[in-house]
Design a protein around this motif. Structure first.
Motif, PDB file in Angstrom:
ATOM      1  N   UNK A  77     -18.311  20.568 -50.569  1.00  0.00           N
ATOM      2  CA  UNK A  77     -17.177  20.998 -49.752  1.00  0.00           C
ATOM      3  C   UNK A  77     -17.662  22.087 -48.804  1.00  0.00           C
ATOM      4  N   UNK A  78     -17.532  21.862 -47.506  1.00  0.00           N
ATOM      5  CA  UNK A  78     -17.988  22.856 -46.538  1.00  0.00           C
ATOM      6  C   UNK A  78     -17.053  24.051 -46.425  1.00  0.00           C
ATOM      7  N   UNK A  79     -17.510  25.074 -45.791  1.00  0.00           N
ATOM      8  CA  UNK A  79     -16.773  26.326 -45.619  1.00  0.00           C
ATOM      9  C   UNK A  79     -15.544  26.130 -44.736  1.00  0.00           C
ATOM     10  N   UNK A  80     -14.699  27.146 -44.679  1.00  0.00           N
ATOM     11  CA  UNK A  80     -13.499  27.144 -43.839  1.00  0.00           C
ATOM     12  C   UNK A  80     -13.569  28.256 -42.802  1.00  0.00           C
ATOM     13  N   UNK A  81     -12.619  28.190 -41.850  1.00  0.00           N
ATOM     14  CA  UNK A  81     -12.219  29.329 -41.011  1.00  0.00           C
ATOM     15  C   UNK A  81     -13.257  29.806 -40.005  1.00  0.00           C
ATOM     16  N   UNK A  82     -13.988  28.899 -39.380  1.00  0.00           N
ATOM     17  CA  UNK A  82     -14.923  29.335 -38.340  1.00  0.00           C
ATOM     18  C   UNK A  82     -14.180  29.993 -37.178  1.00  0.00           C
ATOM     19  N   UNK A  83     -13.107  29.359 -36.718  1.00  0.00           N
ATOM     20  CA  UNK A  83     -12.351  29.942 -35.594  1.00  0.00           C
ATOM     21  C   UNK A  83     -11.561  31.168 -36.035  1.00  0.00           C
ATOM     22  N   UNK A  84     -10.942  31.101 -37.203  1.00  0.00           N
ATOM     23  CA  UNK A  84     -10.124  32.227 -37.658  1.00  0.00           C
ATOM     24  C   UNK A  84     -10.946  33.509 -37.767  1.00  0.00           C
ATOM     25  N   UNK A  85     -12.176  33.373 -38.243  1.00  0.00           N
ATOM     26  CA  UNK A  85     -13.021  34.546 -38.423  1.00  0.00           C
ATOM     27  C   UNK A  85     -13.803  34.909 -37.161  1.00  0.00           C
ATOM     28  N   UNK A  86     -14.113  33.910 -36.333  1.00  0.00           N
ATOM     29  CA  UNK A  86     -14.942  34.135 -35.137  1.00  0.00           C
ATOM     30  C   UNK A  86     -14.353  33.394 -33.935  1.00  0.00           C
ATOM     31  N   UNK A  87     -13.164  33.806 -33.483  1.00  0.00           N
ATOM     32  CA  UNK A  87     -12.519  33.101 -32.369  1.00  0.00           C
ATOM     33  C   UNK A  87     -13.294  33.170 -31.065  1.00  0.00           C
ATOM     34  N   UNK A  88     -14.188  34.129 -30.936  1.00  0.00           N
ATOM     35  CA  UNK A  88     -15.000  34.227 -29.722  1.00  0.00           C
ATOM     36  C   UNK A  88     -16.162  33.241 -29.724  1.00  0.00           C
ATOM     37  N   UNK A  89     -16.461  32.646 -30.882  1.00  0.00           N
ATOM     38  CA  UNK A  89     -17.601  31.725 -30.978  1.00  0.00           C
ATOM     39  C   UNK A  89     -17.187  30.269 -31.173  1.00  0.00           C
ATOM     40  N   UNK A  90     -16.031  30.043 -31.786  1.00  0.00           N
ATOM     41  CA  UNK A  90     -15.617  28.686 -32.118  1.00  0.00           C
ATOM     42  C   UNK A  90     -14.179  28.438 -31.680  1.00  0.00           C
ATOM     43  N   UNK A  91     -13.945  27.289 -31.058  1.00  0.00           N
ATOM     44  CA  UNK A  91     -12.589  26.917 -30.695  1.00  0.00           C
ATOM     45  C   UNK A  91     -11.849  26.421 -31.938  1.00  0.00           C
ATOM     46  N   UNK A  92     -10.543  26.298 -31.834  1.00  0.00           N
ATOM     47  CA  UNK A  92      -9.758  25.763 -32.941  1.00  0.00           C
ATOM     48  C   UNK A  92     -10.198  24.343 -33.280  1.00  0.00           C
TER      49      UNK A  92
END
Length: 419
Positions: A237-252
């Motif tokens: 199971x991969x990680x969550x919340x790339x955008x939530x934690x790093x909105x400047x690096x990842x789009x929704x």
């Protein structure tokens, strides 16, 4: 030059069109599929799906004996018991017995014993010559004291051919951000986020009695021993919340699709890299995690192993089975079935998963594109709370039939093929 000037403004439009086509196709069933009226499941042409048991509780993993007895491990006790035994006769399942007082996920049978786990321990029950649990027999505890906290606590298990049992110990964290990973690394890696190997015939083994077999696996629920390759395979199971934690690096949208759910072929000592890396199935490479200086472009340290197959993010792989039967067409022989439990966090995209997919194999390794094999479990509402059913466990019968458990509303399905 004029043609180039005309096309360049249209490239974003082409990209959107391609994305729509991709998203429309990736969850589609095989061409020539059919929907079975009694279950609402869509399976390939020639296959049939029936519900052989309903309202069983919360069935997780399962195993079938040569005598057609289906052992089902419930996540929670049902009327004081956690393991149900059904006898299968065609499309009919009759409840034979119940036993055990510990809910859990893992279950396996080998060499005269049935193995089952709860969130901290692994037990085994002696079987008679009909693969039935010996009446009144008390389970023997072979592993104890494993970390079992609220997050990722189920202990999936499998056995090899040399007297070893493999136990997943999931990370009780999304990405180890509870600590200061840049300064100290991730301190939970010594006792979680990996696979441990223990002996099947030694009682009350603790961490120190086992082998820390593989590292850096956030959470594994689908786990199986590949007999063709004589190797351990797992679904992470991969990680969550790339955008939530790093909105400047990842789009929704990137956060909805990433990171991949990954299939790993594991050898002793392998490190899959959690929490430091994640796999990007669109770039086809391991990426350095943003918590450790990544920006969605920097590759991971090559010391971490790559998955052998990758799937869209947040599908939640909970079951893995290598098909060794002869009932299904030849293309399925030695390939892998994966039960995807379904997503909760793919917004703004629609939730997805809630299906069983087939991954072709050749010579013990994935070969070619995966495809949806059975769909329709969720019904109209693909969400954890609204789904009618959610696939979890997989088992193969002695005649080559495939069984799928649903831990949402307690249904067990049998899928068969007829030429």
């Amino acid at each position: 030059m004029k043609i180039k000037k005309l096309i360049l403004p249209l490239l974003p439009v082409f990209a959107v069109i391609g994305l729509i086509v991709f998203n429309a196709c990736k969850d589609a069933p095989n061409a020539g599929s059919n929907t079975t009226a009694s279950t609402g499941l869509t399976v390939p042409a020639g296959f049939n799906a029936v519900a052989i048991a309903e309202n069983t509780g919360s069935p997780r993993h399962m195993v079938v004996t040569p005598e057609n007895d289906l052992y089902v491990h419930l996540a929670n006790n049902r009327k004081g018991k956690s393991i149900l035994v059904y006898h299968i006769d065609g499309d009919k399942a009759t409840l034979k017995s119940t036993f055990g007082d510990f809910g859990g996920t893992g279950i396996a049978i080998k060499d005269g014993y049935l193995y089952a786990s709860n969130n901290t321990d692994v037990f085994r029950f002696k079987l008679n010559d009909k693969n039935e649990v010996v009446p009144q027999a008390q389970p023997e505890r072979i592993v104890t004291g494993l970390i079992g906290r609220r997050m990722h606590e189920p202990k999936a298990i499998c056995l090899d051919n040399d007297g070893n049992i493999y136990v997943n110990i999931g990370a009780y964290s999304n990405i180890c951000s509870d600590y200061d990973p840049k300064a100290t690394g991730c301190p939970i890696l010594d006792s979680a986020a990996g696979i441990w190997q223990f002996k099947v015939n030694q009682p009350d083994q603790h961490y120190g009695d086992g082998v820390h077999y593989a590292w850096g696996l956030r959470n594994v629920v689908g786990i199986s021993w590949n007999q063709q390759d004589n190797q351990l395979f797992v679904m992470q199971h991969g990680r969550d919340a790339l955008h939530d934690l790093y909105p400047n690096l990842y789009t929704e949208k990137q956060s909805a699709e990433l990171p991949s759910e990954c299939m790993f072929a594991i050898k002793k000592g392998d490190n899959a890299g959690w929490p430091y890396v994640y796999y990007d199935w669109m770039q086809n490479k391991n990426m350095l995690g943003p918590e450790y200086g990544g920006d969605g472009k920097k590759p991971a340290d090559p010391k971490y192993i790559n998955p052998v197959a990758a799937y869209p993010g947040h599908y939640a792989p909970d079951g893995l089975l290598f098909y060794t039967g002869s009932q299904f067409p030849e293309k399925y022989k030695n390939g892998a079935f994966i039960a995807f439990h379904g997503s909760w966090n793919r917004a703004p995209l629609p939730q997805a998963g809630y299906c069983v997919v087939f991954q072709p194999f050749k010579d013990g390794k994935p070969d070619g594109k995966w495809e949806v094999f059975a769909d329709g479990f969720a019904g109209a509402n693909k969400s954890p709370g609204g789904a009618a059913h959610r696939p979890c466990g997989l088992a193969q019968g002695p005649d080559g039939s495939l069984y799928v458990s649903d831990d949402q509303h307690g249904t067990i399905y049998k899928i068969t093929y007829k030429k």
